[in-house]
Design a protein around this motif. Sequence first.
Motif, PDB file in Angstrom:
ATOM      1  N   ILE A   1      25.736 -27.124  11.727  1.00 14.24           N
ATOM      2  CA  ILE A   1      26.025 -26.356  12.947  1.00 14.24           C
ATOM      3  C   ILE A   1      26.252 -24.874  12.613  1.00 14.24           C
ATOM      4  O   ILE A   1      26.721 -24.540  11.521  1.00 14.24           O
ATOM      5  CB  ILE A   1      27.276 -26.902  13.691  1.00 14.24           C
ATOM      6  N   PRO A   2      25.924 -23.999  13.574  1.00 16.56           N
ATOM      7  CA  PRO A   2      26.156 -22.579  13.309  1.00 16.56           C
ATOM      8  C   PRO A   2      27.647 -22.245  13.389  1.00 16.56           C
ATOM      9  O   PRO A   2      28.366 -22.843  14.197  1.00 16.56           O
ATOM     10  CB  PRO A   2      25.399 -21.891  14.452  1.00 16.56           C
ATOM     11  N   THR A   3      28.110 -21.348  12.540  1.00  9.64           N
ATOM     12  CA  THR A   3      29.436 -20.745  12.740  1.00  9.64           C
ATOM     13  C   THR A   3      29.242 -19.242  12.535  1.00  9.64           C
ATOM     14  O   THR A   3      28.157 -18.804  12.127  1.00  9.64           O
ATOM     15  CB  THR A   3      30.536 -21.274  11.777  1.00  9.64           C
ATOM     16  N   GLU A   4      30.267 -18.456  12.797  1.00 12.08           N
ATOM     17  CA  GLU A   4      30.131 -17.005  12.665  1.00 12.08           C
ATOM     18  C   GLU A   4      29.982 -16.554  11.208  1.00 12.08           C
ATOM     19  O   GLU A   4      29.472 -15.475  10.940  1.00 12.08           O
ATOM     20  CB  GLU A   4      31.315 -16.284  13.332  1.00 12.08           C
TER      21      GLU A   4
ATOM     22  N   SER B   1      23.019 -23.530  -4.198  1.00  7.77           N
ATOM     23  CA  SER B   1      22.083 -22.552  -3.644  1.00  7.77           C
ATOM     24  C   SER B   1      22.813 -21.617  -2.671  1.00  7.77           C
ATOM     25  O   SER B   1      23.932 -21.888  -2.272  1.00  7.77           O
ATOM     26  CB  SER B   1      20.896 -23.267  -2.984  1.00  7.77           C
ATOM     27  N   PRO B   2      22.182 -20.482  -2.309  1.00  8.13           N
ATOM     28  CA  PRO B   2      22.869 -19.542  -1.420  1.00  8.13           C
ATOM     29  C   PRO B   2      23.253 -20.190  -0.085  1.00  8.13           C
ATOM     30  O   PRO B   2      22.490 -21.006   0.448  1.00  8.13           O
ATOM     31  CB  PRO B   2      21.830 -18.434  -1.212  1.00  8.13           C
ATOM     32  N   SER B   3      24.401 -19.835   0.464  1.00  6.82           N
ATOM     33  CA  SER B   3      24.846 -20.424   1.728  1.00  6.82           C
ATOM     34  C   SER B   3      23.865 -20.062   2.846  1.00  6.82           C
ATOM     35  O   SER B   3      23.260 -18.995   2.828  1.00  6.82           O
ATOM     36  CB  SER B   3      26.243 -19.919   2.081  1.00  6.82           C
ATOM     37  N   PRO B   4      23.708 -20.951   3.838  1.00 11.31           N
ATOM     38  CA  PRO B   4      22.706 -20.751   4.882  1.00 11.31           C
ATOM     39  C   PRO B   4      23.226 -19.919   6.056  1.00 11.31           C
ATOM     40  O   PRO B   4      24.307 -20.174   6.573  1.00 11.31           O
ATOM     41  CB  PRO B   4      22.429 -22.182   5.350  1.00 11.31           C
ATOM     42  N   THR B   5      22.453 -18.948   6.471  1.00  9.59           N
ATOM     43  CA  THR B   5      22.841 -18.141   7.626  1.00  9.59           C
ATOM     44  C   THR B   5      21.894 -18.350   8.810  1.00  9.59           C
ATOM     45  O   THR B   5      22.047 -17.710   9.839  1.00  9.59           O
ATOM     46  CB  THR B   5      22.886 -16.639   7.256  1.00  9.59           C
ATOM     47  N   THR B   6      20.911 -19.233   8.641  1.00  8.85           N
ATOM     48  CA  THR B   6      20.028 -19.594   9.761  1.00  8.85           C
ATOM     49  C   THR B   6      19.770 -21.107   9.718  1.00  8.85           C
ATOM     50  O   THR B   6      19.973 -21.755   8.684  1.00  8.85           O
ATOM     51  CB  THR B   6      18.639 -18.902   9.668  1.00  8.85           C
ATOM     52  N   ALA B   7      19.275 -21.633  10.846  1.00  9.49           N
ATOM     53  CA  ALA B   7      18.928 -23.054  10.916  1.00  9.49           C
ATOM     54  C   ALA B   7      17.798 -23.370   9.931  1.00  9.49           C
ATOM     55  O   ALA B   7      17.763 -24.441   9.328  1.00  9.49           O
ATOM     56  CB  ALA B   7      18.513 -23.410  12.337  1.00  9.49           C
TER      57      ALA B   7
ATOM     58  N   ASP C   1      20.305 -25.412  16.018  1.00  9.03           N
ATOM     59  CA  ASP C   1      19.886 -24.018  15.838  1.00  9.03           C
ATOM     60  C   ASP C   1      20.610 -23.095  16.812  1.00  9.03           C
ATOM     61  O   ASP C   1      20.352 -23.121  18.011  1.00  9.03           O
ATOM     62  CB  ASP C   1      18.363 -23.923  16.046  1.00  9.03           C
ATOM     63  N   GLY C   2      21.501 -22.269  16.293  1.00 10.26           N
ATOM     64  CA  GLY C   2      22.228 -21.322  17.131  1.00 10.26           C
ATOM     65  C   GLY C   2      22.005 -19.884  16.688  1.00 10.26           C
ATOM     66  O   GLY C   2      22.878 -19.039  16.860  1.00 10.26           O
ATOM     67  N   GLY C   3      20.856 -19.616  16.074  1.00 12.75           N
ATOM     68  CA  GLY C   3      20.545 -18.248  15.655  1.00 12.75           C
ATOM     69  C   GLY C   3      21.231 -17.882  14.344  1.00 12.75           C
ATOM     70  O   GLY C   3      21.681 -18.751  13.600  1.00 12.75           O
ATOM     71  N   ILE C   4      21.307 -16.566  14.104  1.00 14.31           N
ATOM     72  CA  ILE C   4      21.821 -16.071  12.815  1.00 14.31           C
ATOM     73  C   ILE C   4      23.346 -16.028  12.797  1.00 14.31           C
ATOM     74  O   ILE C   4      23.977 -15.711  13.801  1.00 14.31           O
ATOM     75  CB  ILE C   4      21.256 -14.650  12.562  1.00 14.31           C
ATOM     76  N   SER C   5      23.937 -16.381  11.655  1.00 13.40           N
ATOM     77  CA  SER C   5      25.387 -16.224  11.471  1.00 13.40           C
ATOM     78  C   SER C   5      25.677 -14.755  11.170  1.00 13.40           C
ATOM     79  O   SER C   5      25.214 -14.224  10.164  1.00 13.40           O
ATOM     80  CB  SER C   5      25.869 -17.081  10.299  1.00 13.40           C
ATOM     81  N   ASP C   6      26.446 -14.099  12.050  1.00 20.29           N
ATOM     82  CA  ASP C   6      26.631 -12.644  11.962  1.00 20.29           C
ATOM     83  C   ASP C   6      27.359 -12.188  10.706  1.00 20.29           C
ATOM     84  O   ASP C   6      26.992 -11.206  10.084  1.00 20.29           O
ATOM     85  CB  ASP C   6      27.455 -12.136  13.151  1.00 20.29           C
ATOM     86  N   VAL C   7      28.436 -12.893  10.356  1.00 18.65           N
ATOM     87  CA  VAL C   7      29.256 -12.424   9.227  1.00 18.65           C
ATOM     88  C   VAL C   7      28.474 -12.536   7.929  1.00 18.65           C
ATOM     89  O   VAL C   7      28.461 -11.614   7.107  1.00 18.65           O
ATOM     90  CB  VAL C   7      30.587 -13.216   9.143  1.00 18.65           C
TER      91      VAL C   7
ATOM     92  N   ALA D   1      27.158  -7.839   3.733  1.00 20.35           N
ATOM     93  CA  ALA D   1      27.587  -9.246   3.805  1.00 20.35           C
ATOM     94  C   ALA D   1      26.612 -10.052   4.666  1.00 20.35           C
ATOM     95  O   ALA D   1      26.179 -11.141   4.285  1.00 20.35           O
ATOM     96  CB  ALA D   1      29.000  -9.344   4.374  1.00 20.35           C
ATOM     97  N   THR D   2      26.244  -9.484   5.821  1.00 21.49           N
ATOM     98  CA  THR D   2      25.322 -10.186   6.724  1.00 21.49           C
ATOM     99  C   THR D   2      24.002 -10.506   6.030  1.00 21.49           C
ATOM    100  O   THR D   2      23.442 -11.585   6.216  1.00 21.49           O
ATOM    101  CB  THR D   2      25.021  -9.314   7.966  1.00 21.49           C
TER     102      THR D   2
END
Length: 341
Positions: free
Chosen positions: A31-34, A149-155, A171-177, A294-295
């Motif tokens: 699931i997406p989080t910030e 592996s690198p943490s995921p910022t997209t679905a 899929d909730g788009g890109i994680s901003d932080v 960071a983003t």
Amino acid sequence: MFNKETKLINATPQGIREAAEIIKNGGLVAIPTETVYGLAANALSEKAVAGIFTAKGRAQDNPLIVHVDSVKSIEPLVKEIPEILYKLADAFWPGPLTIIMKKSGLVPNIVTCGLDSVAIRIPSHKIASEVIKLSGSAIAAPSANLSGSPSPTTAKHCFEDLNTRVDAVLDGGISDVGVESTVLDITLDTPKILRPGFVTFEEIREFIPNLTIDNAVLNPLEEGVKPSSPGMKYKHYSPNAKVVIIKANSRDYCEFVNQNANDKTFALCFDEDIANLKVPYLSYGAQNDEATQATNLFTSLREFDEMNAQLVYAHCPSSKGVGLAVLNRLLRAAAFEVITL
Ligand code: TXA
Ligand code: MG
């Protein structure tokens, strides 16, 4: 061994309900989080939580963060709520801060890997919050990547790592932080930041004047020393390419990279460096814009793999504010290899 049909779900109201339903039934959903995407399961179901460890290939001694949607719902999960928790909650929750407290018997040992403490966070991402509410339970969620592996910022990142291993990716788009939450241990007499994140040392110190930062944040763990946070001892965030951090001003950085590059070398640079680089590059932001760095950091590390990079020279970020989180992740991606010019 893994043969699940991983469903890609759009985060429409119907999709969010479907994701929550899968979690309710003991399944695993990214699931997406910030901060970054999390691999979510019912935190109170031992079986569901065991599935997280298997799907990620996660070490059995690396505890998970429990996600809830209100301070009230923390009460049954902890032994007691320390006074300072309310102040921190007012200032930083919902948001990218994880707080470690003494656990209650309700939290299964598999979540905390046998520790007597539990890490808790209230995410601010609307979709994460909805999923928690609708699933009707606390949710255990590590970052939704394969361990290492690198943490995921997209679905898409989640799907690349976890296809066939989990029930669904929401899929909730890109994680901003873009980097994981700040982990703060308040069970100690002298509270300590175990992992830096978007909520900075300087900000938390306003509430905890004697706040410290764990030595392992910027240094490799010494042989034989027990880490405060088990996660710190594992190799992390590594792309396939070798990453070397270059600590230098823009001119010296560009000169070094230009002189030492072969055709499989790439630069992870700042916007200011672009004009003077003669090798392929990805910029992860302006030099003084740590939040943008960071983003972009984890996405950039994954892109280098897609470009078949063998060696990446990364321009060293500052250790101020959010920069500390960026530097912490980059040091691990680089296995602490730093060249200072
Ligand atoms: O932003 C985040 O925190 C994301 C999103 C999904 O919420 N989650 C995340 O989880 O980064 P994970 O599992 O990748 O990192 C959790 C870190 C690990 O380094 C783990 O060792 C540490 O928190 N941790 C968890 N429980 C702990 C505890 N009781 N004591 C010390 N460290 C703990
Ligand atoms: Mg992780």
